[in-house]
Scaffold this active site. Structure first.
Site, PDB file in Angstrom:
ATOM      1  N   ASP A  28      30.211  46.089  41.089  1.00  0.00           N
ATOM      2  CA  ASP A  28      31.659  46.103  41.305  1.00  0.00           C
ATOM      3  C   ASP A  28      31.967  45.327  42.592  1.00  0.00           C
ATOM      4  O   ASP A  28      31.409  45.619  43.650  1.00  0.00           O
ATOM      5  CB  ASP A  28      32.124  47.565  41.421  1.00  0.00           C
ATOM      6  CG  ASP A  28      33.636  47.693  41.419  1.00  0.00           C
ATOM      7  OD1 ASP A  28      34.179  48.207  40.425  1.00  0.00           O
ATOM      8  OD2 ASP A  28      34.255  47.263  42.408  1.00  0.00           O
ATOM      9  N   ASN A  88      42.675  39.388  45.931  1.00  0.00           N
ATOM     10  CA  ASN A  88      43.758  38.824  45.100  1.00  0.00           C
ATOM     11  C   ASN A  88      45.054  38.744  45.894  1.00  0.00           C
ATOM     12  O   ASN A  88      45.758  37.734  45.847  1.00  0.00           O
ATOM     13  CB  ASN A  88      44.004  39.732  43.885  1.00  0.00           C
ATOM     14  CG  ASN A  88      43.235  39.270  42.661  1.00  0.00           C
ATOM     15  OD1 ASN A  88      42.821  38.126  42.599  1.00  0.00           O
ATOM     16  ND2 ASN A  88      43.035  40.172  41.714  1.00  0.00           N
ATOM     17  N   HIS A 127      45.840  35.154  42.664  1.00  0.00           N
ATOM     18  CA  HIS A 127      45.120  35.499  41.434  1.00  0.00           C
ATOM     19  C   HIS A 127      44.170  34.385  40.982  1.00  0.00           C
ATOM     20  O   HIS A 127      43.064  34.655  40.513  1.00  0.00           O
ATOM     21  CB  HIS A 127      46.161  35.789  40.346  1.00  0.00           C
ATOM     22  CG  HIS A 127      45.664  36.653  39.254  1.00  0.00           C
ATOM     23  ND1 HIS A 127      45.614  38.027  39.335  1.00  0.00           N
ATOM     24  CD2 HIS A 127      45.174  36.337  38.032  1.00  0.00           C
ATOM     25  CE1 HIS A 127      45.124  38.508  38.210  1.00  0.00           C
ATOM     26  NE2 HIS A 127      44.846  37.506  37.405  1.00  0.00           N
ATOM     27  N   ASP A 182      40.279  34.585  40.272  1.00  0.00           N
ATOM     28  CA  ASP A 182      39.579  34.156  39.045  1.00  0.00           C
ATOM     29  C   ASP A 182      38.341  33.334  39.394  1.00  0.00           C
ATOM     30  O   ASP A 182      37.281  33.468  38.773  1.00  0.00           O
ATOM     31  CB  ASP A 182      40.509  33.302  38.175  1.00  0.00           C
ATOM     32  CG  ASP A 182      41.483  34.158  37.383  1.00  0.00           C
ATOM     33  OD1 ASP A 182      41.383  35.400  37.482  1.00  0.00           O
ATOM     34  OD2 ASP A 182      42.340  33.596  36.675  1.00  0.00           O
ATOM     35  N   GLU A 198      37.004  43.581  37.789  1.00  0.00           N
ATOM     36  CA  GLU A 198      35.945  43.090  38.695  1.00  0.00           C
ATOM     37  C   GLU A 198      34.677  43.919  38.528  1.00  0.00           C
ATOM     38  O   GLU A 198      33.889  44.048  39.448  1.00  0.00           O
ATOM     39  CB  GLU A 198      36.403  43.077  40.163  1.00  0.00           C
ATOM     40  CG  GLU A 198      37.524  44.030  40.532  1.00  0.00           C
ATOM     41  CD  GLU A 198      37.139  45.497  40.480  1.00  0.00           C
ATOM     42  OE1 GLU A 198      37.259  46.063  39.366  1.00  0.00           O
ATOM     43  OE2 GLU A 198      36.731  46.069  41.499  1.00  0.00           O
TER      44      GLU A 198
END
Ligand SMILES: Nc1nc2c(ncn2[C@@H]2O[C@H](COP(=O)(O)OP(=O)(O)OP(=O)(O)O)[C@@H](O)[C@H]2O)c(=O)[nH]1
Length: 386
Positions: free
Chosen positions: A260, A268, A273, A277, A304
């Site tokens: 994680d 973010n 965003h 990505d 994630e």
């Protein structure tokens, strides 16, 4: 092709989508895909070939019986001898096909199943024409049509074998002394018939190739995460069950690493965003490198959260893999100024390893890894806990 173009761009890069977009009018894919397609065709066409051969044998026997009605002279015995020779060859092919063990011989066998009756029929017709020029030669077209449509040959193979049959026919007829105008008439009829077969076969193979690419692409889309190209949760669940059974049989252990990314929401929020990505993709590439053995699997479970499933390794080895993963991500040194853990993007990893042979459910493996991940987060993140 243009109808695909719009959505193909959304799923590229992907070898199947790329090939669909670049087209294959010459009925040829790039090398690795071409190999995959031929293997798929081999499997797909196996039953078709067996049925075609069965039908072909019956038709061949029917024509042999017909010869006896049409030709009353001694030539009929030559014709019968040729037909029996071809029949013997076809029976050998049928036996090899029935055994289904000789898949690598499938194309040579199919070509034999066209060339033997094709050249045999050409010889039979030529012998018959020495006594009766009106003996029907049109049966040759049936054999060419079988090459184009029945035995699962590719266009180039079907065309080559049909041309050999035609040339054989011309050669035999020249030897038998059939008047040239009649021979030209017959050859033209056969050529036009072949032209129709050629067009039909092209369209059929084009559609077959298109179907192959689309069905493979659909499979990838159903099993893979579009952002990272890693396996998705559905694919992971299926593989976990499968590997659990295999490990049970082989008395081996199975390890699960649940990963994680730390403070990803903050990343973010800080960098946007799109940048998030990009991080997910880079983490995906790191995990994918860690799961290179055929039975291992790197997965994006969602958001994630990632997982790496490792087959046949101990708890110590799994821990070592997890530490290497953590170090590989740290080595990328992706700046994360909002992280409360480090100045770069880090991840926490929960590790579990089980031997299915010792009993227990495969869901326990996930539960153990999940608990370990929770502890890794609780103990301060950026660490591995087993
Ligand atoms: N960029 C991007 N963000 C995503 C995607 N999927 C989920 N997320 C974001 O991932 C974040 C996950 O946040 P949290 O579950 O709070 O996890 P976290 O911030 O990493 O917190 P900890 O795991 O406790 O360190 C959310 O902000 C989601 O919007 C995605 O495909 N792309």
């Amino acid at each position: 092709m243009t109808t695909h173009q719009a959505w193909l761009d959304d799923v590229r890069p992907n070898p199947y989508a790329d090939q669909l977009a670049s087209g294959f009018r010459r009925l040829r894919f790039v090398r690795p895909l071409e190999r995959e397609y031929r293997l798929y065709m081999q499997d797909d066409a196996f039953d078709l070939k067996r049925i075609a051969l069965g039908v072909g044998l019956l038709v061949w026997l029917a024509f042999a019986a017909l010869d006896f009605f049409l030709i009353a002279t001694g030539e009929r015995w030559w014709m019968l001898t040729i037909r029996l020779g071809v029949l013997a060859l076809l029976l050998v092919c049928a036996l090899l096909l029935a055994l289904r063990r000789h898949t690598h011989l499938l194309v040579p066998l199919s070509l034999t199943c066209i060339l033997a009756p094709g050249l045999g029929a050409a010889a039979v017709v030529a012998v018959a024409h020495t006594v009766d020029p009106s003996y029907p030669y049109e049966g040759l077209l049936l054999i060419c049509m079988a090459a184009y449509f029945l035995v699962g040959l590719r266009l180039s193979e079907a065309l080559a074998s049909s041309l050999v049959v035609l040339l054989g026919y011309v050669g035999f007829e020249l030897l038998s002394g059939l008047p040239i105008p009649r021979l030209i008439n017959n050859v033209l009829f056969l050529l036009f018939g072949n032209l129709m077969g050629l067009v039909g076969c092209y369209l059929l193979e084009y559609k077959s190739r298109e179907h192959f690419l689309i069905s493979r692409l659909m499979r990838v889309l159903a099993e893979r995460d579009s952002l990272t190209s890693l396996h998705n949760r559905r694919s992971f669940n299926r593989q976990l069950e499968r590997l659990w059974r295999q490990a049970q049989r082989e008395q081996l252990s199975l390890a699960l690493l649940l990963c994680d990314i730390d403070h990803f929401k903050a990343y973010n929020d800080c960098y946007g965003h799109q940048a998030g990505d990009g991080v997910l993709r880079r983490v995906g590439a790191v995990l994918s490198d860690a799961a290179r053995r055929p039975l291992d699997m790197a997965v994006r479970l969602g958001g994630e959260e990632f997982a790496v499933l490792l087959y046949g390794i101990s708890q110590e080895q799994a821990l070592q893999h997890a530490e290497e993963l953590r170090a590989a991500l740290a080595a990328l040194n992706i700046r994360h100024e909002r992280s409360e853990t480090a100045a770069m993007v880090t991840m926490s990893i929960g590790v579990a390893s089980m031997s299915p042979g010792d009993g227990g459910e495969f869901s326990l493996l996930y539960e153990h890894a999940d608990r370990a991940l929770y502890e890794a987060k609780a103990f301060g993140r950026n660490q591995v806990v087993a």
